[in-house]
Design an enzyme around this catalytic site. Structure first.
Site, PDB file in Angstrom:
ATOM      1  N   GLU A  63      -7.719  -1.518   2.025  1.00  0.00           N
ATOM      2  CA  GLU A  63      -6.988  -0.156   2.490  1.00  0.00           C
ATOM      3  C   GLU A  63      -7.255   0.199   4.169  1.00  0.00           C
ATOM      4  O   GLU A  63      -6.121   0.680   4.570  1.00  0.00           O
ATOM      5  CB  GLU A  63      -7.558   0.981   1.726  1.00  0.00           C
ATOM      6  CG  GLU A  63      -7.337   1.142   0.182  1.00  0.00           C
ATOM      7  CD  GLU A  63      -8.127   2.171  -0.279  1.00  0.00           C
ATOM      8  OE1 GLU A  63      -8.923   2.068  -1.290  1.00  0.00           O
ATOM      9  OE2 GLU A  63      -7.874   3.300   0.159  1.00  0.00           O
TER      10      GLU A  63
ATOM     11  N   GLU B  62     -10.507  12.654  10.328  1.00  0.00           N
ATOM     12  CA  GLU B  62      -9.436  11.565  10.787  1.00  0.00           C
ATOM     13  C   GLU B  62      -8.645  11.871  12.313  1.00  0.00           C
ATOM     14  O   GLU B  62      -7.967  12.802  12.211  1.00  0.00           O
ATOM     15  CB  GLU B  62      -8.478  11.059   9.869  1.00  0.00           C
ATOM     16  CG  GLU B  62      -7.617   9.754  10.184  1.00  0.00           C
ATOM     17  CD  GLU B  62      -6.916   9.208   9.166  1.00  0.00           C
ATOM     18  OE1 GLU B  62      -7.099   9.704   7.815  1.00  0.00           O
ATOM     19  OE2 GLU B  62      -6.346   8.229   9.227  1.00  0.00           O
TER      20      GLU B  62
ATOM     21  N   GLU C  34     -11.725   9.531  -7.144  1.00  0.00           N
ATOM     22  CA  GLU C  34     -11.844   9.556  -5.425  1.00  0.00           C
ATOM     23  C   GLU C  34     -10.976  10.823  -4.966  1.00  0.00           C
ATOM     24  O   GLU C  34     -11.534  11.362  -3.920  1.00  0.00           O
ATOM     25  CB  GLU C  34     -11.153   8.281  -4.822  1.00  0.00           C
ATOM     26  CG  GLU C  34     -11.290   8.241  -3.308  1.00  0.00           C
ATOM     27  CD  GLU C  34     -10.570   6.939  -2.504  1.00  0.00           C
ATOM     28  OE1 GLU C  34     -11.208   5.984  -3.289  1.00  0.00           O
ATOM     29  OE2 GLU C  34     -10.033   6.840  -1.836  1.00  0.00           O
TER      30      GLU C  34
ATOM     31  N   LYS D 275     -12.957  13.741  -2.837  1.00  0.00           N
ATOM     32  CA  LYS D 275     -12.463  14.351  -1.403  1.00  0.00           C
ATOM     33  C   LYS D 275     -12.390  15.694  -1.568  1.00  0.00           C
ATOM     34  O   LYS D 275     -12.457  16.336  -0.419  1.00  0.00           O
ATOM     35  CB  LYS D 275     -11.046  13.677  -1.143  1.00  0.00           C
ATOM     36  CG  LYS D 275     -11.242  12.250  -0.582  1.00  0.00           C
ATOM     37  CD  LYS D 275      -9.840  11.302  -0.598  1.00  0.00           C
ATOM     38  CE  LYS D 275     -10.132   9.965  -0.185  1.00  0.00           C
ATOM     39  NZ  LYS D 275      -9.043   9.264  -0.388  1.00  0.00           N
TER      40      LYS D 275
ATOM     41  N   LYS E 177       0.816  -1.201  -0.172  1.00  0.00           N
ATOM     42  CA  LYS E 177      -0.191   0.045   0.059  1.00  0.00           C
ATOM     43  C   LYS E 177       0.895   1.260   0.244  1.00  0.00           C
ATOM     44  O   LYS E 177       1.643   1.401   0.819  1.00  0.00           O
ATOM     45  CB  LYS E 177      -0.910   0.029   1.317  1.00  0.00           C
ATOM     46  CG  LYS E 177      -1.790   1.513   1.153  1.00  0.00           C
ATOM     47  CD  LYS E 177      -2.760   1.287   2.141  1.00  0.00           C
ATOM     48  CE  LYS E 177      -3.647   2.439   2.352  1.00  0.00           C
ATOM     49  NZ  LYS E 177      -4.567   2.439   3.319  1.00  0.00           N
TER      50      LYS E 177
HETATM   51  C1  LIG Z   1      -5.336  10.580   2.281  1.00  0.00           C
HETATM   52  C2  LIG Z   1      -6.587  10.933   2.273  1.00  0.00           C
HETATM   53  O1  LIG Z   1      -7.539  10.317   2.730  1.00  0.00           O
HETATM   54  C3  LIG Z   1      -7.003   9.049   3.572  1.00  0.00           C
HETATM   55  C4  LIG Z   1      -8.164   8.632   4.633  1.00  0.00           C
HETATM   56  C5  LIG Z   1      -9.266   8.459   4.236  1.00  0.00           C
HETATM   57  C6  LIG Z   1      -9.474   7.580   3.136  1.00  0.00           C
HETATM   58  C7  LIG Z   1      -8.489   7.368   2.444  1.00  0.00           C
HETATM   59  C8  LIG Z   1      -8.740   6.451   1.066  1.00  0.00           C
HETATM   60  O2  LIG Z   1      -9.787   5.776   0.955  1.00  0.00           O
HETATM   61  O3  LIG Z   1      -7.914   6.468   0.353  1.00  0.00           O
HETATM   62  C9  LIG Z   1      -7.033   8.064   2.478  1.00  0.00           C
HETATM   63  O4  LIG Z   1      -6.308   6.844   3.217  1.00  0.00           O
HETATM   64  C10 LIG Z   1      -6.596  12.345   2.128  1.00  0.00           C
HETATM   65  O5  LIG Z   1      -8.047  12.682   2.143  1.00  0.00           O
HETATM   66  O6  LIG Z   1      -5.835  13.159   1.575  1.00  0.00           O
HETATM   67 MG   LIG Z   2      -9.263   4.986  -1.212  1.00  0.00          MG
END
Ligand SMILES: C=C(O[C@H]1C=CC=C(C(=O)O)[C@@H]1O)C(=O)O
Ligand SMILES: [Mg+2]
Length: 460
Positions: A307, A263, A441, A445, A213
């Site tokens: 993940e 988070e 994604e 975000k 990862k």
């Molecule tokens: C690294 C980020 O999200 C992390 C936190 C939640 C979900 C994530 C994902 O699904 O990839 C990431 O690991 C960001 O928002 O910049």
């Molecule tokens: Mg992701």
């Protein structure tokens, strides 16, 4: 005192009385006091962010916990600790000393994502501030405090500095919703073709075998026709995502870093620790039925489960030697935000007596929610392939004190310098990640903050 200027405080008389109480207590301070002293008075309801935006002093620091129970506006400096590298022994000393300091003084600050990357000026690798003045809301109870440190320059000078800071306070500045400035230009780094190459590389069987990862990030830079106010942006952002941590650091007039992060890195209350794995993402649905179906797909999806699992396992492994016991939920739950939903797994521990914030930060940061697994090889890939330093994006931001420390993971964040805003988004790349879906994604975000910055318009 500049009484006239204070009129717009919601409860001016109560606020002025609180300042008067603090002044009196400062004037009557004993000739000596232990190194740090904090004086506090009840001050009546004042909007902390508007109050902060109205002042002339720096730094201006804002923090609101994820449960919204506590909100802090911190202003000016009583002590300022800045470190340019993770190897600076001063940082370790600071983290260790904070644990043994008596009283409830809190240092607010953060640590960058990467100890080796170039730092943002003013922020350094890590910076923590004991503010001169703090305006705190706990539930609906408002207090104003002033901090003194007798080791600074002697009692008399310290008292004068504290009095001057109190007398220089100005009224809150309303943060009205103004039409946003027009975007002059925007750019992504990396752009999609490069992103595609990188994701392909990371998902190749050869790479995946040793590094399953890596969280790859994109910087989206927007230039506006006029300067942006970080506090107006953060105010609107927090209204859209109230169940996030909300924080901002403005060490000087030139730059600020704000975040609405879902988070938690960790919350330590004495020896009890709460942490979590937040990773794995889907968008929100247009209606309840679609939203639930997207949530169910997310819960059943093996790529997203993986993940989340790397984060959970890494945190459990990191905490094991530091804890009496540590446990995690068996299965992730859904954590919903305005435009995305995530997989979330709670983790709890009771720490060994000797475990402090220094060990916790070293062990946990950066988690595979923002770095990758294994940490070192993921970091090597990120350092070798991301061309924009992440700075405090994906770092750890929060407060430190002997009894209670909390850090959020500084994702969903923006770095503002005058007319320019840099937004960051990362996505966990694991076996089964597809470049197009991971790129979408990233966009998902950023939807919340872009909806504010562009006022509903799409980027050209
Ligand atoms: C690294 C980020 O999200 C992390 C936190 C939640 C979900 C994530 C994902 O699904 O990839 C990431 O690991 C960001 O928002 O910049
Ligand atoms: Mg992701």
């Amino acid at each position: 005192m500049a009484t006239l200027y204070l009129e717009p405080y919601l409860s001016t008389a109560v606020f002025l009385a609180a300042l008067g109480t603090l002044e009196d207590r400062l004037k009557r301070l004993p000739a000596s006091f232990q190194s740090r002293l904090r004086l506090t008075a009840d001050c009546g309801a004042v909007n902390p962010m508007e109050w902060l935006a109205g002042q002339t002093l720096y730094p201006r620091i804002y923090w609101c916990g994820r449960d919204n129970e506590e909100e802090v506006a911190a202003l000016g400096v009583c002590q300022d600790f800045r470190f340019e590298s993770a190897d600076d022994s001063g940082l370790a000393t600071l983290l260790q000393q904070t644990a043994t300091h008596t009283g409830n003084a809190r240092l607010y600050g953060g640590v960058a994502f990467d100890a080796t990357g170039p730092a943002w000026s003013e922020f350094g690798y890590a910076r923590f501030v004991l503010p001169r003045i703090e305006l705190t809301r706990q539930a609906d109870h408002y207090r104003i405090s002033v901090n003194l440190n007798s080791e600074n320059a002697g009692l008399a000078a310290e008292r004068e500095a504290a009095l001057a800071a109190l007398r220089g306070l100005l009224p809150p500045q309303p943060l009205p919703h103004r039409a946003p400035a027009a975007v002059v230009s925007h750019s992504d780094n990396p752009e999609f073709p490069r992103w595609q190459e990188l994701v392909t590389q990371l998902t190749s069987a050869d790479f995946n075998r040793h590094t399953p990862k890596v969280v790859l990030a994109r910087q989206t830079r927007l230039d506006f026709e006029r300067d942006l106010c970080p506090w107006s942006l953060l105010r609107r952002w927090q209204q859209l995502n109230p169940s996030c941590f909300q924080f901002g650091f403005q060490f000087g007039p030139g730059a600020s870093f704000i975040s609405c992060s879902p988070e938690r890195l960790y919350l330590r209350r004495l020896s009890l620790l709460q942490s979590e794995a937040l990773a794995g993402t889907a968008r929100r649905g247009a209606n309840e039925a679609e939203d639930t179906s997207l949530a169910n797909e997310l819960l059943a999806d093996s790529k997203n489960a993986e993940e989340n699992l790397w984060v959970k396992q890494d945190i459990l492994t990191a905490l094991a030697p530091l804890s009496e016991w540590v446990e995690a939920e068996a299965h992730p739950r859904i954590f919903k935000l305005a435009h995305v939903q995530h997989l979330h797994t709670s983790i709890h521990a009771r720490l060994k007596r000797e475990t402090g914030d220094l060990q916790l930060l070293q062990a946990l940061h950066p988690t595979p929610a923002v770095g990758g697994y294994p940490r070192q090889s993921a970091m090597t890939f990120i350092r070798g392939h991301e061309t924009e330093p992440r700075g405090w994006y994906a770092g750890a931001c929060g407060y430190l004190s002997a009894d209670e420390t909390e850090f959020a993971v500084a994702i969903r964040s923006a770095y503002l310098q005058g007319k320019q805003v840099c937004l960051y988004a990362g996505a966990g790349i694991v076996a089964g990640s597809r470049p197009e879906a991971e790129w979408r994604e990233l966009d998902n975000k950023l939807t919340t903050v872009l909806s504010i910055l562009l006022d509903g318009k799409a980027l050209a």
